[in-house]
Design a protein around this motif. Structure first.
Motif, short mmCIF file in Angstrom:
data_model
loop_
_atom_site.label_atom_id
_atom_site.label_comp_id
_atom_site.label_asym_id
_atom_site.label_seq_id
_atom_site.Cartn_x
_atom_site.Cartn_y
_atom_site.Cartn_z
N ARG A 210 0.89 -1.18 0.10
CA ARG A 210 0.07 0.06 -0.12
C ARG A 210 1.16 1.04 0.05
NH1 ARG A 210 -2.52 -4.20 -0.12
NH2 ARG A 210 -4.60 -4.59 1.11
N VAL A 211 0.41 2.46 -0.72
CA VAL A 211 1.22 3.50 -0.54
C VAL A 211 0.34 4.70 0.01
CG1 VAL A 211 2.95 2.92 -2.25
CG2 VAL A 211 1.17 4.28 -3.03
N PRO A 212 0.67 5.77 0.55
CA PRO A 212 -0.28 6.69 1.00
C PRO A 212 -0.79 7.56 -0.19
CG PRO A 212 2.09 6.94 2.12
CD PRO A 212 2.33 5.85 1.11
N GLY A 213 -1.91 7.75 -0.01
CA GLY A 213 -2.65 8.53 -1.01
C GLY A 213 -3.23 7.78 -2.25
N MET A 214 -3.06 6.57 -2.00
CA MET A 214 -3.52 5.42 -3.42
C MET A 214 -4.99 5.51 -3.31
SD MET A 214 -2.51 1.72 -2.32
CE MET A 214 -3.81 0.78 -1.66
N LEU A 215 -5.31 4.97 -4.53
CA LEU A 215 -6.71 4.55 -4.98
C LEU A 215 -6.74 2.97 -4.96
CD1 LEU A 215 -7.85 7.33 -6.85
CD2 LEU A 215 -8.44 7.19 -4.58
N HIS A 216 -7.88 2.36 -4.76
CA HIS A 216 -7.97 0.83 -5.15
C HIS A 216 -8.67 1.10 -6.52
CE1 HIS A 216 -6.81 -0.88 -1.49
NE2 HIS A 216 -7.14 0.07 -0.78
N GLY A 217 -7.99 -0.02 -7.60
CA GLY A 217 -8.86 0.25 -8.76
C GLY A 217 -9.24 -1.34 -9.08
N ARG A 218 -10.09 -1.52 -9.98
CA ARG A 218 -10.57 -2.76 -10.63
C ARG A 218 -10.70 -2.44 -11.94
NH1 ARG A 218 -8.81 -4.02 -6.15
NH2 ARG A 218 -9.74 -5.64 -4.88
N VAL A 219 -10.41 -3.53 -12.75
CA VAL A 219 -10.77 -3.33 -14.19
C VAL A 219 -12.18 -3.85 -14.28
CG1 VAL A 219 -8.47 -3.66 -15.01
CG2 VAL A 219 -9.51 -5.89 -14.60
N VAL A 220 -12.84 -3.39 -15.40
CA VAL A 220 -14.11 -3.98 -15.75
C VAL A 220 -14.07 -4.34 -17.11
CG1 VAL A 220 -16.63 -3.15 -16.12
CG2 VAL A 220 -15.17 -2.32 -14.36
N ARG A 221 -14.48 -5.68 -17.42
CA ARG A 221 -14.24 -6.29 -18.54
C ARG A 221 -15.37 -7.29 -18.84
NH1 ARG A 221 -8.18 -8.34 -19.10
NH2 ARG A 221 -7.03 -6.03 -18.79
N ALA B 228 -16.69 6.12 -5.63
CA ALA B 228 -16.12 5.27 -6.61
C ALA B 228 -16.45 6.29 -8.12
CB ALA B 228 -17.05 4.05 -6.63
N ARG B 229 -15.50 6.14 -8.83
CA ARG B 229 -15.33 6.89 -10.15
C ARG B 229 -14.89 5.79 -11.31
NH1 ARG B 229 -11.05 11.58 -9.67
NH2 ARG B 229 -10.35 10.44 -7.89
N VAL B 230 -15.60 6.24 -12.31
CA VAL B 230 -15.32 5.25 -14.01
C VAL B 230 -14.04 5.94 -14.50
CG1 VAL B 230 -16.12 4.43 -15.89
CG2 VAL B 230 -17.75 4.64 -14.01
N MET B 231 -13.27 5.17 -14.87
CA MET B 231 -11.92 5.72 -15.38
C MET B 231 -11.89 5.05 -17.03
SD MET B 231 -10.90 7.61 -13.31
CE MET B 231 -9.53 8.48 -14.12
N ARG B 232 -11.53 5.41 -17.83
CA ARG B 232 -11.58 5.01 -19.16
C ARG B 232 -10.77 5.30 -20.23
NH1 ARG B 232 -16.63 4.80 -23.74
NH2 ARG B 232 -15.22 3.67 -25.18
N VAL C 200 -12.62 1.02 -12.39
CA VAL C 200 -13.20 1.84 -11.45
C VAL C 200 -12.10 2.36 -10.42
CG1 VAL C 200 -15.38 1.24 -11.65
CG2 VAL C 200 -14.32 -0.02 -10.31
N VAL C 201 -11.98 3.28 -9.84
CA VAL C 201 -11.19 3.76 -8.69
C VAL C 201 -12.17 4.27 -7.54
CG1 VAL C 201 -9.04 4.08 -10.15
CG2 VAL C 201 -10.57 5.86 -9.46
N ALA C 202 -11.56 3.87 -6.22
CA ALA C 202 -12.12 4.18 -5.14
C ALA C 202 -11.19 4.24 -3.95
CB ALA C 202 -13.50 3.34 -4.75
N ASP C 203 -11.42 5.06 -3.03
CA ASP C 203 -10.67 5.24 -1.91
C ASP C 203 -10.63 4.01 -0.94
OD1 ASP C 203 -9.38 7.74 -1.74
OD2 ASP C 203 -11.42 8.58 -1.37
N ARG C 204 -11.90 3.21 -0.71
CA ARG C 204 -12.17 1.86 -0.20
C ARG C 204 -12.08 0.85 -1.23
NH1 ARG C 204 -13.34 2.41 5.25
NH2 ARG C 204 -13.66 4.54 5.73
N GLU C 205 -11.23 -0.25 -0.82
CA GLU C 205 -11.33 -1.37 -1.63
C GLU C 205 -12.38 -1.90 -2.00
OE1 GLU C 205 -8.44 -4.29 -0.56
OE2 GLU C 205 -8.22 -5.17 -2.46
N LEU D 280 -21.39 -1.87 -12.22
CA LEU D 280 -21.14 -0.82 -13.38
C LEU D 280 -21.77 -1.47 -14.79
CD1 LEU D 280 -20.20 1.98 -14.54
CD2 LEU D 280 -18.11 0.64 -15.29
N LYS D 281 -22.64 -0.62 -15.17
CA LYS D 281 -23.32 -1.30 -16.46
C LYS D 281 -22.79 -0.96 -17.70
CE LYS D 281 -28.24 -1.40 -16.85
NZ LYS D 281 -29.50 -0.98 -16.58
N VAL D 282 -22.17 -1.83 -18.35
CA VAL D 282 -21.35 -1.60 -19.67
C VAL D 282 -21.90 -2.37 -20.54
CG1 VAL D 282 -19.17 -1.46 -20.80
CG2 VAL D 282 -19.30 -1.29 -18.36
#
Lengths: 169, 744
Positions: free
Chosen positions: B222-233, B260-264, B271-276, B286-288
C-alpha cells in the motif's frame, strides 16, 4: 454508510470505520494492515483469506465485518499467542508448531496459500491432535495449493502433531 | 493526495543504504511496505552488466548484496543463485542476500521463463562473483603485503597461507565502496570438486517469512494517497483480436457508491475508489454494454484448427518415413487432443502504479521486469528509462498469466487519475482473461519391426502461437492487434520428439494455426506444448511396445542410445521397483482396476521420466492417481533439495492437468471463471510423489522447473492402458472421456 465498528482481532480491540457489509478481509488488510489473510478468489472457494472466528475457521472474503462484532478474530499473526492460551503456556512461542514444521519440511513454494493452510491445519490440530492421513485430507480439502505442495503440507501437519504431543508432556 | 514526489531510487541510493528499498528478507509489519509516493523525473538507468559493481556490493560488515535480474517465483531461484555467488566469493550463506529485483537496481537478465534461471544466469552470476573475489584478493595482496596466490579465503576472511595471523576482512578492503572495474570474464572459477555450498541442500531463504506471515507479497503493498482500482471487462474473453469493445457505459449505475469513479482509456475500463470494497462493488455493478462477436469455435475447436489456413513447416525430415511405415511389422496410428489450460494462479494478479508527468514507478509480479517496462512506456507515452519496475512476488503463475496485464492496467488508471493506484484482478478477471496454454491436435504414426526396433515416427501438430501484447495495452491503445507468434518452444519441437529415441526415419511437421481466426489468447504455460506432445508420442511408443509384446521399459531401453535418457529411464524404473512385463497382460474383471505406466519427456533441455500407479473405476470413469515417481537429470543440480521440490510440484500439477483442467468457452466467451468452473486437483486427491534427482556433476546446469510434466502425463495415460486395455486420446482424462474410451 460507513460506521464505527468494534472488533477484537488477535486479542486487541479496534474501532474501524466500514460499511457493515464490507467483507472482513478488506478491513483486516486495509484498516488493520494484517498480512495473514489475503485475497484469493473472493468466493470462499480457495481458503486464502481464512481466519479463526472464536477458534473456528471462516472465509473472511465473504464474511461481513459486522459478523465479527463482539467476537474474537485470530489471524496468522495471532496464532502463536492463541496456541499459548490454548496450552496455558507462560509465553507465546515465536511460531505455532505447524509453522515450525513447515520450515522443517521446506514445504512452501510460492507460499501464498499458506495462510489458509496454517489456519486450517491449526484448527484441525486443536480439535483432533492426532489426525489420520484421511482426516487431514478431508479437513484440508477446501484449501487449494497451485504449486502442488500438498504432500509437504501433509507431512508438516503430521510433524506438528508429533511436536505438539511432545510439548504436551 | 500525495504530491511531494520523492526521487526515484537508484542503485547509488541502495549502496548508500537508501531507505526505501526493502531487502529480500527484510519484511516487517505493513508499515515497512508503506512506501512514499515514488514517481519522480530522471529515473536512473539500468545497471551496466559489464561493470562488476552492477552485480555485487561488499559491505563494511563483511556481507554482500547480490543484484540478480531473475525473480523469485517460489521455485527457490534466489536461494540457488545466492549459493552460486557465495560459493565463488568464499562467503557463508548467512553473509549474502539478494537485492529486490528492480529495473533501476538490478541488471537485465531476461525473463524468468523456460526454467532458464540457473542454466543461463547462474554462469553469469558465477563469473561476476569470481571476478569480485579476484578484485578483493588484489586489494588484500597490497594490504597484507603478500602475493595473491598465497592468500586463502574463508567466510570473507583473507589470510596468508602459513601465516594465519596476517588477515583482513573483505569488508575492511572495500566496505560499501565501488570497485569501478569492468568485467573481464577471465577470473578463475572454482572447480566442481572444491564446491562446499553448490550441490548441497541449503534451506530456502524465503521460507521462514512465508510461513510466519512476514513475507511481503505484491498483494500486501500500500502507499499513502493511493486509490484502489479494478478493471471492468466482459466476464470471460472472446476471440483474440476482438478485444472488449465498449458500446456504452452507464456511470449512473454506480452513483450510489460514494467515492467510486469510472475511468476509461480507449476500451480499457476501470473503477477507482478510496476504499477497496467500494472499488470491488463498483466494478461488479457498473453497467457496460459490450460488443462481443460470437467467433469462438465452441464444440468444434479441433475441427476448426484442422481446417484452418495453417502455416506449415517441416521441423525434421530424416530418412524415408512412408517407406519405413510401409515395411514395418506393426504400426500405431492415432489422433490426440490437448485442451486450452489456464495458469490459474492461486491469487489473481496485483500491481501498484504511481505515474507522474514524466515518470512512473510500477510495482508488480512480472516475470520480466525489463520486458514489461517497455510495454508500460509504450502505453503511457513515456520513454523506457522514465519507467521503473520493481518486482514483488505474488502467487505462483507458471508462465505468462495476467501479471503484466494488471501492471499496465494499474499504470493507465494511475495516469488517468493522477494518483497511485493499486489494481487487484478479481478471480474471474484472472481466469477469464488469461493467456492460456494453447490447445493442441496431433496426428501420430509410429512403426516397429518384429524385433522391437522403432523404424519410423511421424508427428503432425496443430496449434496457434502466443500473443505478444497484453490485453490492457491493446484495450487502451486500440488499433489492430498483432497475430500470435510461433517460436521454438511453441513448435512441434525436435528435442521432445526425436531426440529421445534412436529412430532412423522421422518426420515432424508443425501446422501453425492463425491465432486471429477465432481462438483464445495464447501464452507460455509451464512446459509449453510438452504435455500434449508427450501425451501423444509416449502413448504411441507404448503402443509399439505392446504390439511386439515387450515390457515398456525394456522396449524403451532397446530404442535409446543417449546415456542421459537411459539414466533417467533406469533411475525412475528402479525407484518404482519396476517389474518387467507386457502392459495389460493379465486383465481383471473387477470394477476398480489398477495400472502402472512409464513415460519420458523434456522441455527442450534436461531429461525427465515418470512412472504412474493409478486406479480406474470402470463404472464411474474416475481415474485416481495413487503414486507418481519422477526423475530429472538437469545436469549439475546446484541444490538437489530445490530440484526435488520442483519435481514434486510438477507431478502434482501434471496430475491436475492430465485429469481435470480444461478451459471451457461458448461462441462468445470463456466460461471458466472460478474454481468451480475451472477445477484443479484438491487435497483429497493428490497422489503420493517420489522425486529422484539424477545428479550430474560433470554436466552444465539446465532447467529443472518443467521437464517432468510431460513425462508424468504420458505415464498416467500409459497406466490407464495397463489397467484397462483401452486408450484415452484426449486429455484431461475426465470420467466422461474414460467411460467413452472403455465403451469403444
Amino acid at each position: 454508510m460507513a460506521e464505527d465498528l468494534k472488533i477484537r482481532v488477535n486479542e486487541q480491540e479496534s474501532t474501524v470505520a466500514a460499511d457493515r457489509d464490507t467483507p472482513l478481509l478488506y478491513v483486516l488488510s486495509n484498516e488493520l494492515g494484517l498480512q495473514g489473510p489475503r485475497f484469493g478468489c473472493g468466493l470462499a472457494q480457495c481458503g486464502s483469506c481464512s481466519v479463526l472466528l472464536d477458534g473456528v475457521e471462516i472465509r473472511s472474503c465473504i464474511t461481513p465485518v459486522a459478523t465479527a462484532e463482539g467476537r474474537s478474530v485470530t489471524t496468522l499473526e495471532g496464532l502463536p499467542a492463541l496456541y499459548a492460551r490454548q496450552r496455558n503456556l507462560a509465553k507465546a512461542p515465536a511460531l505455532h508448531p505447524l509453522q515450525r514444521a513447515m520450515i522443517d519440511e521446506q514445504a512452501p513454494q510460492c507460499g501464498y496459500c499458506y495462510n489458509g493452510m496454517i489456519i486450517k491445519g491449526s484448527e484441525l490440530l486443536s480439535q483432533n491432535p492426532q489426525p489420520s492421513e484421511r482426516e487431514i485430507r478431508e479437513a484440508m480439502n477446501g484449501h487449494l495449493c497451485r504449486c502442488g505442495s500438498y504432500p509437504r503440507i501433509m507431512k508438516s501437519i503430521q510433524l506438528a502433531s508429533r511436536i505438539m504431543a511432545e510439548e504436551r508432556r | 493526495m500525495m504530491t511531494s514526489a520523492q526521487p526515484a531510487l537508484s542503485r547509488r541510493d541502495f549502496l548508500k543504504g537508501g531507505a526505501l528499498i526493502v531487502g529480500f528478507n527484510i519484511a516487517g509489519p505493513l508499515t515497512s511496505t508503506m512506501l512514499g509516493s515514488l514517481a519522480a523525473p530522471a529515473a536512473a538507468a539500468t545497471p551496466d552488466p559489464e561493470l562488476l559493481d552492477s552485480w555485487i556490493a561488499v559491505h563494511a560488515d563483511n556481507t554482500a548484496t547480490v543484484f540478480m535480474g531473475k525473480v523469485e517465483l517460489g521455485q527457490g531461484t534466489t536461494t540457488g543463485m545466492l549459493q552460486i555467488a557465495a560459493e565463488e566469493l568464499d562467503l557463508a550463506m548467512s553473509q549474502v542476500s539478494a537485492a529486490r529485483v528492480d529495473t533501476n537496481v538490478t541488471p537485465n537478465q531476461g525473463p524468468a521463463v523456460a526454467s532458464l534461471s540457473i542454466m543461463d544466469n547462474g554462469p553469469q552470476l558465477r563469473a561476476a562473483a569470481a571476478e569480485t573475489r579476484q578484485a578483493l584478493l588484489r586489494l588484500a595482496a597490497v594490504r597484507l603485503n603478500a602475493p595473491a596466490d598465497r592468500l586463502t579465503v574463508k567466510d570473507g576472511v583473507v589470510t596468508v597461507e602459513g601465516d594465519p595471523g596476517r588477515a583482513v576482512l573483505y569488508g575492511d578492503l572495500i566496505g560499501d565502496r565501488q570497485f569501478n572495474v569492468k568485467m573481464t570474464g577471465k577470473a578463475p572459477q572454482k572447480p566442481v570438486s572444491q564446491y562446499r555450498l553448490v550441490t548441497t541442500r541449503v534451506p530456502r531463504v524465503d521460507i521462514p517469512d512465508k510461513v510466519s506471515g512476514k513475507y511481503v507479497y505484491m498483494q500486501h503493498l500500500r502507499v499513502p494517497g493511493m486509490l484502489h482500482g479494478r478493471v471492468v471487462r466482459p466476464r470471460g474473453q472472446g476471440a483474440y483480436g476482438d478485444g472488449a469493445r465498449v458500446v456504452s457505459i452507464d456511470a449512473s449505475s454506480i452513483s450510489d457508491i460514494a467515492g467510486a469513479r469510472v475511468m476509461r482509456r480507449g476500451d480499457l475500463v476501470g473503477v477507482v475508489a478510496d476504499r477497496e470494497w467500494d472499488a470491488v462493488r463498483a466494478a461488479e455493478k457498473l453497467k457496460v454494454t459490450w460488443d462481443v462477436p460470437p467467433r469462438l469455435p465452441a464444440g468444434r475447436l479441433f475441427e476448426a484448427m484442422r481446417a484452418s489456413r495453417t502455416i506449415d513447416s517441416v521441423i525434421v525430415d530424416a530418412g524415408d518415413v512412408p517407406a519405413a511405415l510401409g515395411t514395418a511389422a506393426h504400426i500405431a496410428s492415432a489422433t490426440y487432443y490437448g485442451p486450452y489450460q489456464s495458469h490459474a494462479p492461486f491469487a489473481p494478479s496485483c500491481a501498484l502504479a504511481d505515474v507522474g508527468a514524466g515518470s512512473a514507478l510500477v510495482m508488480c509480479s512480472t516475470q520480466f521486469p525489463h520486458g514489461v517496462r517497455n510495454m508500460l512506456a509504450q502505453t503511457l507515452g513515456l520513454a523506457a528509462d522514465q519507467v521503473q519496475v520493481r518486482y514483488y512476488e505474488g502467487a505462483g503463475v507458471f508462465g505468462r498469466a495476467c501479471h503484466d496485464d494488471c501492471a499496465i492496467a494499474a499504470a493507465v488508471l494511475s495516469q488517468a487519475v493522477g494518483r497511485p493506484v493499486r489494481v487487484q484482478f478479481m478471480r474471474w478477471d484472472e481466469l477469464g482473461w488469461d493467456n492460456y496454454g494453447p490447445a493442441h491436435l496431433a496426428d501420430v504414426r509410429g512403426g516397429v519391426d518384429a524385433a522391437g526396433n522403432i523404424v519410423a515416427f511421424e508427428y503432425e501438430g496443430w496449434h496457434h502461437g502466443w500473443n505478444t501484447a497484453e490485453t490492457s495495452q491493446e484495450l487502451a491503445l486500440g488499433g489492430p492487434v498483432q497475430p500470435p507468434v510461433s517460436g521454438r518452444a511453441r513448435l512441434v519441437n525436435k528435442e521432445t520428439l526425436s531426440a529421445v529415441y534412436s529412430m532412423p526415419n522421422v518426420r515432424l511437421i508443425n501446422h501453425h494455426v492463425p491465432g486471429l481466426d477465432g481462438y483464445l489468447k495464447g501464452g507460455n504455460l509451464r512446459s509449453p506444448l510438452d504435455l500434449s506432445i508427450s501425451f501423444a508420442s509416449e502413448q504411441t511408443i507404448d503402443e509399439l511396445a505392446h504390439a511386439v509384446q515387450m515390457d515398456p521399459v525394456a522396449f524403451r531401453r532397446r530404442n535409446i542410445t543417449d546415456p542421459r535418457w537411459l539414466g533417467v529411464l533406469d533411475a525412475v524404473a528402479q525407484a518404482a521397483g519396476w517389474e518387467s512385463r507386457v502392459a495389460h497382460a493379465s486383465p481383471s474383471a473387477a470394477r476398480v482396476v489398477t495400472g502402472r505406466g512409464i513415460a519420458l519427456g523434456t522441455h527442450i533441455v534436461s531429461y525427465g521420466s515418470a512412472v504412474a500407479d493409478i486406479e480406474v473405476d470402470r463404472e464411474s470413469g474416475e481415474i485416481r492417481v495413487k503414486h507418481l515417481y519422477g526423475a530429472l537429470d538437469a545436469g549439475l543440480a546446484a541444490n538437489p533439495a530445490l530440484v526435488e521440490n520442483q519435481i514434486e510440484g510438477m507431478l502434482i500439477q501434471a496430475t491436475s492437468r492430465a485429469l481435470i483442467e480444461e478451459v471451457q468457452f461458448t461462441r462468445t466467451n470463456v466460461t471458466s471463471l472460478d474454481w468451480k468452473t475451472y477445477p484443479v486437483l484438491r487435497f483429497a486427491d493428490y497422489p503420493r510423489v517420489t522425486p529422484i534427482v539424477v545428479q550430474r556433476l560433470d554436466e552444465r546446469s539446465t532447467g529443472a522447473g518443467e521437464e517432468v510434466m510431460g513425462a508424468a502425463v504420458g505415464a498416467i495415460a500409459n497406466a490407464f492402458f495397463d489397467a484397462t486395455g483401452a486408450r484415452v486420446r484426449e486429455y484431461p482424462m475426465t470420467p466422461d472421456r474414460v467411460r467413452r474410451a472403455l465403451k469403444a
